[in-house]
Design a protein around this motif. Structure first.
Motif, mmCIF file in Angstrom:
data_model
loop_
_atom_site.group_PDB
_atom_site.id
_atom_site.type_symbol
_atom_site.label_atom_id
_atom_site.label_comp_id
_atom_site.label_asym_id
_atom_site.label_seq_id
_atom_site.Cartn_x
_atom_site.Cartn_y
_atom_site.Cartn_z
ATOM 1 N N THR A 246 42.365 -48.187 -67.806
ATOM 2 C CA THR A 246 42.249 -48.298 -66.180
ATOM 3 C C THR A 246 43.328 -47.354 -65.734
ATOM 4 N N ASN A 247 43.799 -46.244 -66.493
ATOM 5 C CA ASN A 247 44.735 -45.341 -66.079
ATOM 6 C C ASN A 247 44.350 -44.646 -64.778
ATOM 7 N N ASN A 248 45.113 -44.208 -63.725
ATOM 8 C CA ASN A 248 45.202 -43.156 -62.773
ATOM 9 C C ASN A 248 44.099 -43.784 -61.887
ATOM 10 N N LEU A 249 44.105 -44.863 -61.649
ATOM 11 C CA LEU A 249 42.972 -45.710 -60.556
ATOM 12 C C LEU A 249 44.018 -46.196 -59.292
ATOM 13 N N GLN A 250 43.878 -45.308 -58.508
ATOM 14 C CA GLN A 250 44.689 -45.591 -56.932
ATOM 15 C C GLN A 250 43.453 -45.182 -55.819
ATOM 16 N N THR A 251 42.781 -46.320 -55.665
ATOM 17 C CA THR A 251 41.498 -46.129 -54.895
ATOM 18 C C THR A 251 41.747 -46.553 -53.241
ATOM 19 N N ILE A 252 41.089 -45.757 -52.425
ATOM 20 C CA ILE A 252 41.015 -46.218 -51.210
ATOM 21 C C ILE A 252 39.738 -46.653 -50.847
ATOM 22 N N GLU A 253 39.323 -47.655 -50.501
ATOM 23 C CA GLU A 253 37.913 -48.293 -50.134
ATOM 24 C C GLU A 253 37.810 -48.575 -48.604
ATOM 25 N N ILE A 254 36.526 -48.201 -48.009
ATOM 26 C CA ILE A 254 36.330 -48.491 -46.654
ATOM 27 C C ILE A 254 35.039 -49.181 -46.592
ATOM 28 N N PRO A 255 34.778 -50.532 -46.609
ATOM 29 C CA PRO A 255 33.626 -51.085 -46.461
ATOM 30 C C PRO A 255 33.358 -51.429 -44.830
ATOM 31 N N ALA A 256 32.381 -51.556 -44.436
ATOM 32 C CA ALA A 256 31.801 -51.480 -42.937
ATOM 33 C C ALA A 256 30.444 -51.993 -42.776
ATOM 34 N N GLU A 257 30.371 -53.004 -41.666
ATOM 35 C CA GLU A 257 28.782 -53.049 -41.389
ATOM 36 C C GLU A 257 28.711 -53.357 -39.700
ATOM 37 N N ILE A 258 27.509 -53.295 -39.063
ATOM 38 C CA ILE A 258 27.314 -53.303 -38.100
ATOM 39 C C ILE A 258 26.163 -54.223 -37.843
ATOM 40 N N GLU A 259 25.976 -55.340 -37.098
ATOM 41 C CA GLU A 259 25.110 -56.339 -37.037
ATOM 42 C C GLU A 259 24.387 -56.384 -35.550
ATOM 43 N N PHE A 260 23.042 -56.286 -35.475
ATOM 44 C CA PHE A 260 22.320 -56.233 -34.325
ATOM 45 C C PHE A 260 21.574 -57.727 -34.068
ATOM 46 N N LYS A 261 21.774 -58.832 -33.293
ATOM 47 C CA LYS A 261 21.130 -59.821 -33.200
ATOM 48 C C LYS A 261 20.149 -59.700 -32.086
ATOM 49 N N THR A 262 19.217 -60.632 -31.993
ATOM 50 C CA THR A 262 18.139 -60.449 -31.146
ATOM 51 C C THR A 262 17.971 -61.958 -30.444
ATOM 52 N N ALA A 263 17.223 -62.047 -29.398
ATOM 53 C CA ALA A 263 17.141 -63.293 -28.635
ATOM 54 C C ALA A 263 16.232 -64.413 -29.554
#
Length: 488
Positions: free
Chosen positions: A316-333
């Motif tokens: 696990t050496n040299n692990l310095q991570t930047i993570e960007i999770p994202a989502e967009i939700e579209f609802k209907t009637a």
């Protein structure tokens, strides 16, 4: 106001007596008569109450007896306790094609198929006492990334004697809701990070502490999750080297995970919402559970290398991570909603991880030169879409959902010990597509079908991983799972 108060007293009294009768604790003809007269409208509740006077002690004793028989007794300090869990049965098929990794088969292409029935039990209890709460859960499977047991493999060995499986402690956590927007948890805790299976397997837990922030302002939810977890614990340092029984060769170095996440969820319109976060994760040092000179360096094997794909790949050496999770939700009637989601990871220390792998085998050796020529791949990404049909916020019969995504994981991008154990066979340096569909047979019973197909990403490097199920250095991989889950 007086009438309402009398009504409440009458309901409490008659309710207690009714419970007493149903339990066979007491038979009371006076109550039967009074109750019948009230129901027929001959007496009002106010007129009936005086007729029941003098029975308070009998009512209280009967009520206490009924309650004692009807529920499990818990500490008076606990407000409530909730039992939860699930039982899952799975049929699974895996197939991999790639190079052998050891012995006479090293470097020779072959295929391996694996088909097995599996089952899983999770059993837990959550409690709450004012602003404190706990979560204690048990599950099968000694591995952190899998709660499954395999048919015919009882006791983690041959099941010829029909051996029983073992339950392990999955979570043991104490939490404190310090304010409306801040909670602190300590122990073996559920992963609090907003993330994906590309980075963290869903069965993994953290051991240490976490702080969880959630604050609403002007329809926007701001959240933060901060983790301090021991990956390898029990630090030891022997400084008195003059004592023969104390040697620095017995030193033990801890390896901690520190994660800092901030994000927000907000409405774009009445029917569209979005969620996104940024997470910085770092590992405290490069040493493992060994002495001072034992550097736990990640060294990926070359394609077809006889050194194997598991040995020396836990680093696990040299692990310095930047993570960007994202989502967009579209609802209907109606019942349908749609979602687009993704995840991106960049290891800011990827070049150091890459160079450490080369230097560990010697930059001027044949292996070192080949590793250098393979290049540094320190990014990972995922992109997918899904559709859900749900009648309400809570699951109900007939609900269903389907989603699919593509993921692409570089060799030096993420911790190969933490990625999902199923979809890419616990490997990095893999790319491919995943599809999953769920149908609710009941509100608490549902069927899942999951399929995945992947190939090697960097043709010069092995598909490195730990605790993989296919014993080949993979060129290609297929997975099919059918699950039936009952929740309680």
């Amino acid at each position: 106001m007086k009438s309402m108060k009398l009504r409440g007293v009458f309901i409490a009294v008659t309710g207690a007596l009714a419970l007493s009768f149903s339990a066979g604790a007491m038979a009371d003809s006076t109550f039967d008569l009074v109750d019948a007269l009230v129901k027929k409208g001959v007496l009002t509740e106010e007129e009936a109450l005086p007729l029941l006077k003098g029975r308070e002690n009998d009512i209280a004793a009967a009520d206490k007896k009924v309650k004692k028989a009807a529920r499990v007794t818990i500490s008076d300090a606990i407000d409530n306790a909730t039992v939860y869990g699930d039982v899952r049965v799975r049929e699974e098929y895996r197939k991999g094609g790639g190079f052998g990794t050891a012995g006479a088969g090293a470097g020779i292409f072959g295929e391996e198929e694996r088909s097995r029935g599996r089952y899983k039990l999770t059993f837990g209890v959550e409690t709450k006492a004012d602003d404190f709460y706990t979560d204690l859960a048990f599950a099968m499977g000694p591995g952190g990334r899998s709660d499954n047991a395999t048919f015919g493999n009882g006791g983690n060995g041959t099941n010829g004697a029909n051996n029983k499986e073992t339950l392990y402690v999955k979570r043991a956590m104490v939490g404190w809701k310090m304010t409306d927007w801040l909670a602190v948890e300590a122990g073996r805790i559920k992963n609090p990070l907003y993330t994906t299976s590309m980075v963290w397997d869903g069965d993994l837990t953290f051991e240490g502490a976490a702080e969880k922030v959630s604050y609403d302002y002007n329809k926007i939810n701001f959240f933060g999750n901060f983790v301090q977890s021991q990956y390898v614990g029990d630090y030891k340092n022997f400084s008195n080297v003059g004592n023969p029984s104390l040697s620095t060769s017995g030193d033990r170095y801890t390896n901690n995970i520190l994660a800092f996440q901030g994000g927000l969820k907000f409405p774009i319109t009445d029917m569209v919402s979005a969620k996104a976060a940024i997470t910085y994760t770092t590992y405290s040092n490069n040493k493992n559970n060994g002495n001072n000179s034992n550097q736990n360096i990640f060294v990926p094997s070359l394609t077809g290398a006889s050194t194997g794909i598991v040995a020396a790949n836990s680093g696990t050496n040299n692990l310095q991570t930047i993570e960007i999770p994202a989502e967009i939700e579209f609802k209907t009637a109606g019942d349908l909603s749609y979602k687009v989601f993704g995840d991106y990871v960049y290891n800011t220390a990827g070049s150091d991880r890459f160079n450490a792998a080369i230097n560990s085998v010697g930059a001027n050796t044949t292996t070192g030169k080949k590793l250098a020529a393979a290049g540094n791949d320190d990014t990972a990404w995922l992109l997918g879409a899904g559709i859900t049909s749900a009648k309400d916020k809570k699951p109900s019969k007939g609900d269903w959902q389907a989603k699919f995504w593509w993921q692409d994981v570089g060799t030096y991008a993420v911790d190969q010990n933490a990625v999902d154990s199923d979809l890419m066979d616990s490997r990095v340096n893999m790319k491919g597509v995943v599809a999953k569909a769920t149908y609710n047979l009941r509100s608490n019973v549902f069927v899942d079908v999951t399929g995945a197909s992947a190939t090697r990403k960097n043709s010069a490097l092995a598909t490195s991983g730990t605790a993989s199920d296919i014993g080949l250095d993979l060129n290609k991989y297929q997975l099919l799972q059918l699950d039936l889950t009952y929740k309680f």
